[in-house]
Enzyme design. Structure first.
Site, PDB file in Angstrom:
ATOM      1  N   HIS A  16       0.762  -1.331  -0.311  1.00 17.44           N
ATOM      2  CA  HIS A  16       0.037   0.494   0.290  1.00 17.44           C
ATOM      3  C   HIS A  16       0.755   1.022  -0.440  1.00 17.44           C
ATOM      4  O   HIS A  16       1.931   1.250   0.950  1.00 17.44           O
ATOM      5  CB  HIS A  16      -0.803   0.351   1.265  1.00 17.44           C
ATOM      6  CG  HIS A  16      -1.790  -1.055   1.478  1.00 17.44           C
ATOM      7  ND1 HIS A  16      -3.064  -1.173   0.518  1.00 17.44           N
ATOM      8  CD2 HIS A  16      -1.957  -1.980   1.978  1.00 17.44           C
ATOM      9  CE1 HIS A  16      -3.296  -2.361   1.521  1.00 17.44           C
ATOM     10  NE2 HIS A  16      -3.272  -3.073   2.213  1.00 17.44           N
ATOM     11  N   ASN A  18       0.666   4.350   0.727  1.00 18.41           N
ATOM     12  CA  ASN A  18       0.556   5.235   1.766  1.00 18.41           C
ATOM     13  C   ASN A  18       1.599   4.698   3.485  1.00 18.41           C
ATOM     14  O   ASN A  18       1.845   4.896   4.301  1.00 18.41           O
ATOM     15  CB  ASN A  18      -0.586   5.875   2.177  1.00 18.41           C
ATOM     16  CG  ASN A  18      -0.624   7.620   1.023  1.00 18.41           C
ATOM     17  OD1 ASN A  18       0.160   8.611   1.466  1.00 18.41           O
ATOM     18  ND2 ASN A  18      -1.712   7.291   0.347  1.00 18.41           N
ATOM     19  N   SER A 122      -2.713   1.731  -3.831  1.00 17.47           N
ATOM     20  CA  SER A 122      -3.318   2.819  -3.077  1.00 17.47           C
ATOM     21  C   SER A 122      -5.120   4.038  -3.939  1.00 17.47           C
ATOM     22  O   SER A 122      -5.505   3.019  -4.505  1.00 17.47           O
ATOM     23  CB  SER A 122      -2.251   4.074  -3.715  1.00 17.47           C
ATOM     24  OG  SER A 122      -2.727   5.107  -2.910  1.00 17.47           O
ATOM     25  N   THR A 123      -4.999   3.792  -2.351  1.00 17.61           N
ATOM     26  CA  THR A 123      -7.180   4.935  -2.659  1.00 17.61           C
ATOM     27  C   THR A 123      -6.967   5.889  -2.990  1.00 17.61           C
ATOM     28  O   THR A 123      -6.074   6.754  -1.950  1.00 17.61           O
ATOM     29  CB  THR A 123      -7.440   4.603  -1.072  1.00 17.61           C
ATOM     30  OG1 THR A 123      -6.809   3.397  -0.579  1.00 17.61           O
ATOM     31  CG2 THR A 123      -8.837   3.913  -1.154  1.00 17.61           C
ATOM     32  N   PRO A 124      -7.096   6.102  -4.189  1.00 19.08           N
ATOM     33  CA  PRO A 124      -7.309   7.756  -4.750  1.00 19.08           C
ATOM     34  C   PRO A 124      -8.158   8.523  -4.025  1.00 19.08           C
ATOM     35  O   PRO A 124      -9.302   7.881  -2.626  1.00 19.08           O
ATOM     36  CB  PRO A 124      -7.958   7.304  -6.200  1.00 19.08           C
ATOM     37  CG  PRO A 124      -7.750   5.800  -6.329  1.00 19.08           C
ATOM     38  CD  PRO A 124      -7.978   5.267  -5.476  1.00 19.08           C
ATOM     39  N   ARG A 125      -7.252   9.413  -3.294  1.00 21.13           N
ATOM     40  CA  ARG A 125      -8.072  10.568  -2.270  1.00 21.13           C
ATOM     41  C   ARG A 125      -8.513  11.437  -2.710  1.00 21.13           C
ATOM     42  O   ARG A 125      -7.563  12.656  -3.864  1.00 21.13           O
ATOM     43  CB  ARG A 125      -7.110  11.021  -1.655  1.00 21.13           C
ATOM     44  CG  ARG A 125      -7.985  10.247  -0.195  1.00 21.13           C
ATOM     45  CD  ARG A 125      -6.653  10.438   1.023  1.00 21.13           C
ATOM     46  NE  ARG A 125      -5.533   9.883   0.874  1.00 21.13           N
ATOM     47  CZ  ARG A 125      -4.421  10.517   1.443  1.00 21.13           C
ATOM     48  NH1 ARG A 125      -4.607  11.846   1.628  1.00 21.13           N
ATOM     49  NH2 ARG A 125      -3.194  10.171   1.046  1.00 21.13           N
ATOM     50  N   HIS A 224      -8.184  -8.105  -0.619  1.00 22.11           N
ATOM     51  CA  HIS A 224      -7.599  -8.791   1.330  1.00 22.11           C
ATOM     52  C   HIS A 224      -9.221  -9.870   1.802  1.00 22.11           C
ATOM     53  O   HIS A 224      -9.813  -9.367   1.535  1.00 22.11           O
ATOM     54  CB  HIS A 224      -7.922  -7.309   1.679  1.00 22.11           C
ATOM     55  CG  HIS A 224      -6.620  -6.796   1.884  1.00 22.11           C
ATOM     56  ND1 HIS A 224      -6.371  -5.857   0.724  1.00 22.11           N
ATOM     57  CD2 HIS A 224      -6.382  -6.272   2.565  1.00 22.11           C
ATOM     58  CE1 HIS A 224      -5.508  -5.436   1.301  1.00 22.11           C
ATOM     59  NE2 HIS A 224      -4.958  -5.859   2.252  1.00 22.11           N
ATOM     60  N   GLU A 227      -9.112 -11.232   6.390  1.00 22.05           N
ATOM     61  CA  GLU A 227      -8.455 -10.593   7.490  1.00 22.05           C
ATOM     62  C   GLU A 227      -8.375 -10.888   8.706  1.00 22.05           C
ATOM     63  O   GLU A 227      -7.041 -10.985   9.469  1.00 22.05           O
ATOM     64  CB  GLU A 227      -7.770  -9.146   6.674  1.00 22.05           C
ATOM     65  CG  GLU A 227      -5.869  -8.607   7.270  1.00 22.05           C
ATOM     66  CD  GLU A 227      -6.310  -7.308   7.188  1.00 22.05           C
ATOM     67  OE1 GLU A 227      -7.119  -7.280   5.972  1.00 22.05           O
ATOM     68  OE2 GLU A 227      -5.757  -7.083   6.750  1.00 22.05           O
ATOM     69  N   ASP A 310       2.751  -3.052   4.244  1.00 18.57           N
ATOM     70  CA  ASP A 310       3.237  -1.472   5.240  1.00 18.57           C
ATOM     71  C   ASP A 310       4.795  -1.774   5.321  1.00 18.57           C
ATOM     72  O   ASP A 310       5.281  -1.177   6.569  1.00 18.57           O
ATOM     73  CB  ASP A 310       1.901  -0.836   5.896  1.00 18.57           C
ATOM     74  CG  ASP A 310       0.597  -1.004   5.254  1.00 18.57           C
ATOM     75  OD1 ASP A 310       0.487   0.121   4.459  1.00 18.57           O
ATOM     76  OD2 ASP A 310      -0.026  -2.511   5.941  1.00 18.57           O
TER      77      ASP A 310
HETATM   78  C1  LIG Z   1      -2.655  -3.867   7.836  1.00 16.92           C
HETATM   79  N1  LIG Z   1      -3.748  -4.296   7.167  1.00 16.92           N
HETATM   80  C2  LIG Z   1      -4.136  -3.626   5.786  1.00 16.92           C
HETATM   81  N2  LIG Z   1      -5.398  -3.932   5.808  1.00 16.92           N
HETATM   82  C3  LIG Z   1      -7.136  -3.942   5.216  1.00 16.92           C
HETATM   83  N3  LIG Z   1      -6.474  -2.576   4.369  1.00 16.92           N
HETATM   84  C4  LIG Z   1      -5.129  -2.187   4.122  1.00 16.92           C
HETATM   85  C5  LIG Z   1      -4.023  -2.786   5.520  1.00 16.92           C
HETATM   86  N4  LIG Z   1      -2.877  -1.956   5.231  1.00 16.92           N
HETATM   87  C6  LIG Z   1      -2.816  -0.274   4.598  1.00 16.92           C
HETATM   88  N5  LIG Z   1      -4.251  -0.881   3.869  1.00 16.92           N
HETATM   89  C7  LIG Z   1      -5.237   0.042   3.246  1.00 16.92           C
HETATM   90  O1  LIG Z   1      -4.527   1.206   2.747  1.00 16.92           O
HETATM   91  C8  LIG Z   1      -4.050   2.265   2.471  1.00 16.92           C
HETATM   92  C9  LIG Z   1      -3.175   2.835   2.646  1.00 16.92           C
HETATM   93  O2  LIG Z   1      -2.504   3.366   1.596  1.00 16.92           O
HETATM   94  P1  LIG Z   1      -3.214   4.317   0.939  1.00 16.92           P
HETATM   95  O3  LIG Z   1      -3.425   5.572   1.411  1.00 16.92           O
HETATM   96  O4  LIG Z   1      -4.091   3.021  -0.151  1.00 16.92           O
HETATM   97  O5  LIG Z   1      -2.031   4.467  -0.519  1.00 16.92           O
HETATM   98  C10 LIG Z   1      -5.361   1.769   4.469  1.00 16.92           C
HETATM   99  O6  LIG Z   1      -5.920   3.522   4.314  1.00 16.92           O
HETATM  100  C11 LIG Z   1      -6.390   0.803   4.169  1.00 16.92           C
HETATM  101  O7  LIG Z   1      -7.524   1.321   3.490  1.00 16.92           O
HETATM  102 ZN   LIG Z   2      -2.805  -4.721   2.468  1.00 13.75          ZN
END
Ligand SMILES: CNc1ncnc2c1ncn2[C@@H]1O[C@H](COP(=O)(O)O)[C@@H](O)[C@H]1O
Ligand SMILES: [Zn+2]
Length: 370
Positions: A16, A18, A122-125, A224, A227, A310
């Site tokens: 991800h 961010n 990544s989630t578009p914001r 996912h 989880e 992450d």
């Molecule tokens: C720890 N396990 C996880 N499980 C689920 N979603 C996760 C995650 N880790 C990250 N994200 C997802 O990725 C976003 C951050 O990156 P972006 O802003 O999208 O680049 C988080 O806000 C969540 O939606």
């Molecule tokens: Zn993940």
């Protein structure tokens, strides 16, 4: 001279954007936005910090349960703490300039760690205060990928547009349309769709129409799944699509409260799993490295890809995750090479697979000399 890490060949399929921001990039962002008063402790979970994190913020009743060994009572709250961290990072990354810097830094860092192929998600914001739109968000990530390529960074990068389950079905459908547009306009850089976000929020059934639409228009799906323990019904439903890859899948098998039927579905479609050891241990869905479900799937010979999830938030990198898997599960250097080599067949970029296979064979003699 080549450093030992540059001699590695790794495949990263679950990162991800961010969540992957390193300490040094956070420092640059903090310097840009001193008024936010954000310290690094708020954007990362260091080693040994797992307990501090969850004990710092949980009500007394929950701590008591913990002492009696009842982990479940604390579970949701600890996970939510993980998701608070992303909110802090999002505050720091809220302009196109930030996105460009973050994405370029993350790509360079993965390359420096020996990653030759990276699928970023990544989630578009949209940010009202800075005028950033979701479309510009994705365009900026794509620009970062192109700039790194032009600068000769030794890594191939593809992008998955992410759906955050917190934002509901309607936004998911809009995100699919955005992803489809970019898949068609970027010459294959946007390859798929990810479903992520706090697993305790919402239900997968609400996302079925959006996910189906994505699949029908040619986007690959990485979801996912399971989880957290309470998602067996959701996983049954989503596995019927079926997805092209599964993120985590921590609670799919019967021994941890999943079911044989879930395992059978995963095996029937030979759906690869993206496994993130440190993320799961620090996020407390897995009690220790040795208890990680990597072993269950690996012993079965099921396609399993080691990933970071992450790397910034969990203070790790991909070479470290391979080392952890090797020391925990007694893998030889050759086993690790085979693991990373097999990951090539799990990418969403079939056009690159032949070239990657070639690269792996050429680099084999120098691999994993850490
Ligand atoms: C720890 N396990 C996880 N499980 C689920 N979603 C996760 C995650 N880790 C990250 N994200 C997802 O990725 C976003 C951050 O990156 P972006 O802003 O999208 O680049 C988080 O806000 C969540 O939606
Ligand atoms: Zn993940």
């Amino acid at each position: 001279m080549m450093s030992s890490k540059e001699a590695l060949s790794l495949m990263e399929l679950h990162a991800h954007l961010n969540g992957s921001v390193s300490f040094s990039t956070i420092e640059k962002l903090v310097a840009r936005k001193p008024h936010l008063n954000i310290e690094h402790g708020m954007t990362a979970i260091r080693s040994g910090q797992r307990r501090t994190l969850d004990e710092a913020d949980i009500p007394i009743i929950c701590q008591r349960k913990r002492r009696r060994g009842q982990r479940a009572g604390c579970f949701v709250r600890t996970r939510r703490r993980c998701f608070q961290v992303f909110k802090v990072i999002h505050q720091l990354v809220d302009t196109e300039e930030d996105i460009l810097m973050v994405a370029k830094d993350v790509i360079r860092e993965f390359a420096a760690d020996g990653v030759k192929y990276l699928e970023l998600r990544s989630t578009p914001r949209k940010e009202k205060t800075t005028g950033m739109t979701k479309r510009r968000y994705v365009e900026t990530v794509i620009e970062a990928i192109r700039q790194c390529k032009n600068e000769g960074v030794d890594i191939e990068v593809r992008f998955l547009v992410a759906v955050d389950r917190r934002n509901g079905a309607e936004v998911a459908m809009e995100t699919v349309k955005l992803a489809e547009d970019f898949m068609l306009s970027t010459g294959g850089l946007v390859v798929g769709l990810d479903l992520s976000g706090d697993p305790t929020v919402g239900h997968g059934r609400d996302f079925l129409p959006a996910l189906q639409k994505a699949k029908n228009c040619g986007l690959k799906l990485s979801l996912h799944l399971s989880e957290v323990p309470s998602q067996a019904d959701e996983s049954e439903l989503l596995l019927n699509i079926p997805p092209d890859r599964i993120g985590h899948g921590t609670f799919l098998h019967p021994e941890v409260g999943g079911s044989q039927s879930l395992v059978d579905k995963v095996r029937k479609h030979n759906t690869p799993l993206e496994l993130c050891l440190t993320s799961n241990v620090k996020g407390q869905t897995v009690s220790s490295y040795s208890q990680h479900h990597f072993l269950y799937w690996y012993q079965m010979g099921h396609p399993s890809v080691i990933c970071t999830d992450d790397k910034g938030v969990f203070c790790t990198d991909l070479s470290q995750e391979y080392q952890l898997a090797a020391s925990t599960f007694n893998l030889s250097q050759e086993d690790m090479w085979t693991l990373s080599h097999k990951a090539i067949d799990c990418t969403f970029a079939p056009d690159l697979q032949q070239q990657l296979h070639q690269k792996w064979l050429e680099l084999q003699p120098t691999l994993f000399q850490l």
